[in-house]
Design an enzyme around this catalytic site. Structure first.
Site, mmCIF file in Angstrom:
data_model
loop_
_atom_site.group_PDB
_atom_site.id
_atom_site.type_symbol
_atom_site.label_atom_id
_atom_site.label_comp_id
_atom_site.label_asym_id
_atom_site.label_seq_id
_atom_site.Cartn_x
_atom_site.Cartn_y
_atom_site.Cartn_z
ATOM 1 N N SER A 163 -0.878 -1.109 9.304
ATOM 2 C CA SER A 163 -1.242 -2.503 9.452
ATOM 3 C C SER A 163 -0.531 -3.439 8.491
ATOM 4 O O SER A 163 -0.596 -4.655 8.666
ATOM 5 C CB SER A 163 -2.753 -2.655 9.264
ATOM 6 O OG SER A 163 -3.116 -2.358 7.913
ATOM 7 N N LYS A 190 -0.148 -8.824 1.270
ATOM 8 C CA LYS A 190 -0.821 -8.687 2.571
ATOM 9 C C LYS A 190 -2.028 -9.618 2.590
ATOM 10 O O LYS A 190 -2.736 -9.741 1.574
ATOM 11 C CB LYS A 190 -1.248 -7.222 2.724
ATOM 12 C CG LYS A 190 -1.858 -6.828 4.048
ATOM 13 C CD LYS A 190 -2.117 -5.314 4.068
ATOM 14 C CE LYS A 190 -2.689 -4.844 5.377
ATOM 15 N NZ LYS A 190 -2.885 -3.371 5.417
ATOM 16 N N SER A 246 -1.505 2.797 6.756
ATOM 17 C CA SER A 246 -1.059 1.403 6.883
ATOM 18 C C SER A 246 -0.021 0.961 5.860
ATOM 19 O O SER A 246 0.572 -0.108 6.009
ATOM 20 C CB SER A 246 -2.264 0.455 6.819
ATOM 21 O OG SER A 246 -3.003 0.533 8.002
#
Lengths: 63, 467
Positions: B158, B84, B182
């Site tokens: 997310s 990420k 997330s």
């Protein structure tokens, strides 16, 4: 002043140093009102002598 | 090893590492297969924001040479992964998918990045995310990842790119981060496994913060076994993270059993199945069947009560946004135009919270920890839905959606408990559904045991999306 009103939100944010455009404030108002409703419930909860969760430790200094 | 690209890219870490260890699979061949697949389909999926093909191949060559010399480092050696785009990577742009950090190039790796490098992983690139780990599909920088099961649908966030990349066979493992769901949300919506470890179990050093007191770092993978293998590498104390725990790290592989005899499962039905959650029928049915399967595997199942859950869970959002406002305050005031609309308005709105709101939220956290601890005297693991509905169509995404319905993931950020999403079926429209499993702090092994036994029996992970 109405609780959760746009004017209230504007004043609060100005006080915090944010000058938010009117159209953006419109969009934020619904979130603000939902949050205020939930905060009312949160503050109404009887937490007795519950302390804050994050305990400070003088040894926690990082590297 | 003569195998098709999709066969290689759909191997699990467990399967690939056994082949790599036996020198039957070349890390270079494996990495090239992933790079080829990224070239072929990531234009549609949009999971990577910064692909790193040259350094990936170089890392794969080094891994291969080491293994050939007999220096095999363990199950992640030669395994291609993605990160990420909030994990600091030395010399590689790390943006939080925000224009605010468009040109930010860290001079140091995050601790977990160092650990993964030392384990011999191959970094394929940096993955898409919702802006600053909040936001929504529309961000101020880069396009957003699409759901590989239906490219017209959201991935959840997310850790959007992490979810999409694993589901599409564009990385063998990835790291997400979880402050209010997330990791687990996109894992559920993309049909993969996402494990949010206990707060403090994995170092946050070098990870762009959303909320210091809630953020957790964890693996997103195709199988529960793979999540255990990744957690084994990244878990442990880090003196650079003041909230990092010294709790010993167990052998998570020991939890990879296939029955649940003696395990006590609790279902907090009063909150997670309540009418105001708005569970759709497919999700409700899939979770109920999942819980029934846990029973068939030898667990006992009972309903449990967490009395204050409904009233106190909103504390998660208050703490998250108050801390996010503190971190971003200078940039919110000096360059508001560089934040995406959703992130800017929510971060700024947190300036309306009072000190009493924040303190009351932290006190609520203490109460919920106590109530969960009491419930965990009666059960070993809790089972419930991750999300109320399957992935929404991109055109229907409502940024207010998660604000107005009760959070099914936030309770485990507030309490710091480990929680996992494991695939438990599909909707009538072919979109994945996730079941959430949670346990006592630092008891990831129980979550892994329940998740692995369930997955090996249910075998939803045998199905892959066609992109």
């Amino acid at each position: 002043m109405e609780i959760g009103s746009k004017e209230e939100l504007r004043v609060l944010l100005e006080h915090a140093g944010y000058d938010v455009p009117d159209d953006e404030l419109d969009g934020m108002l619904r979130v603000y009102q939902v949050t205020q409703e939930r905060l009312k419930v949160l503050h109404a909860a009887d937490l007795d002598d519950e302390e804050v969760a994050g305990a400070f430790s003088p040894k926690m200094t990082g590297a | 090893m003569a195998t098709s690209q999709s066969e290689l890219c759909f191997l699990t870490i467990g399967e690939a590492s056994a082949l790599i260890k036996d020198k039957k699979l070349s890390p270079v061949e494996l990495t090239q297969a992933y790079l080829d697949r990224m070239g072929a389909i990531d234009g549609k999926v949009k999971s990577y924001v910064t692909p790193l093909p040259e350094s990936a191949l170089q890392e794969a060559r080094v891994a291969e040479a080491d293994i050939q010399k007999g220096n095999y480092r363990g199950p992640l050696h030669g395994v291609p992964i993605g990160l990420k785009d909030l994990y600091d990577t030395k010399g590689v742009r790390t943006t939080g998918q925000s224009r605010v950090f468009e040109h930010r190039v860290p001079t140091e790796d995050a601790t977990v990045v160092t650990k993964l490098q030392e384990a011999g992983t191959v970094l394929l690139g940096k993955l898409a995310m919702h802006e600053f780990a909040l936001g929504g599909p529309k961000t101020s920088l880069f396009e957003q990842a699409k759901n590989p099961w239906n490219l017209d649908h959201v991935t959840g966030g997310s850790s959007s790119g992490s979810g999409a990349a694993i589901a599409a066979g564009l990385a063998m493992g990835s790291l997400g981060s979880d402050t209010g769901g997330s990791i687990r949300g996109p894992a559920a919506l993309c049909g993969i496994v996402g494990l949010k470890p206990t707060y403090g179990r994995v170092s946050r050093y070098g990870v762009l913060p959303l909320s210091w007191s809630l953020d957790t770092v964890g693996p997103m993978t195709w199988s529960v076994e793979d999540a255990a293998l990744m957690l084994q590498v990244i878990a442990g104390h880090d003196p650079k993270d003041p909230t990092s725990s010294r709790e010993p790290v167990p052998d998570y592989s020991a939890a990879l059993q296939t029955d649940l005899k003696g395990m006590r499962v609790g279902v907090p039905r009063h909150y997670f199945f309540a009418d105001d959650v708005g569970l759709d029928d497919d999700t409700r049915n899939a979770i109920e069947k999942g819980i029934q399967t846990l029973k068939e595997l030898g667990a006992t199942v009972q309903d449990i009560e967490i009395p204050s859950l409904s009233a106190l869970t909103p504390a998660n959002g208050i703490i998250m946004l108050a801390e996010a406002n503190a971190y971003h305050e200078k940039n919110l005031k000096s360059q508001p135009e560089n934040f995406g609309d959703i992130v800017r308005s929510r971060f700024i709105m947190a300036a309306s919270y009072t000190s009493a709101d924040y303190v009351q939220s932290q006190r609520a956290r203490s109460r919920l920890k106590r109530e969960f601890a009491e419930a965990l005297q009666k059960v070993d693991v809790m089972a419930m839905p991750v999300m109320a509905k399957t992935a929404a169509a991109l055109k229907d995404f409502d940024p207010m959606g998660m604000m107005v319905t009760p959070s099914l993931m936030g309770p485990f950020n507030l309490t710091g408990m480990p929680a996992m999403s494991v695939p438990c079926g599909f909707s009538s429209t072919g979109l994945p559904i996730g079941m959430q499993l949670a346990a006592a702090p630092f008891n990831e092994s129980v979550v892994i045991r329940a998740g692995h036994a369930y997955q090996q029996h249910a075998r939803w992970h045998d199905q892959r999306p066609s992109v």
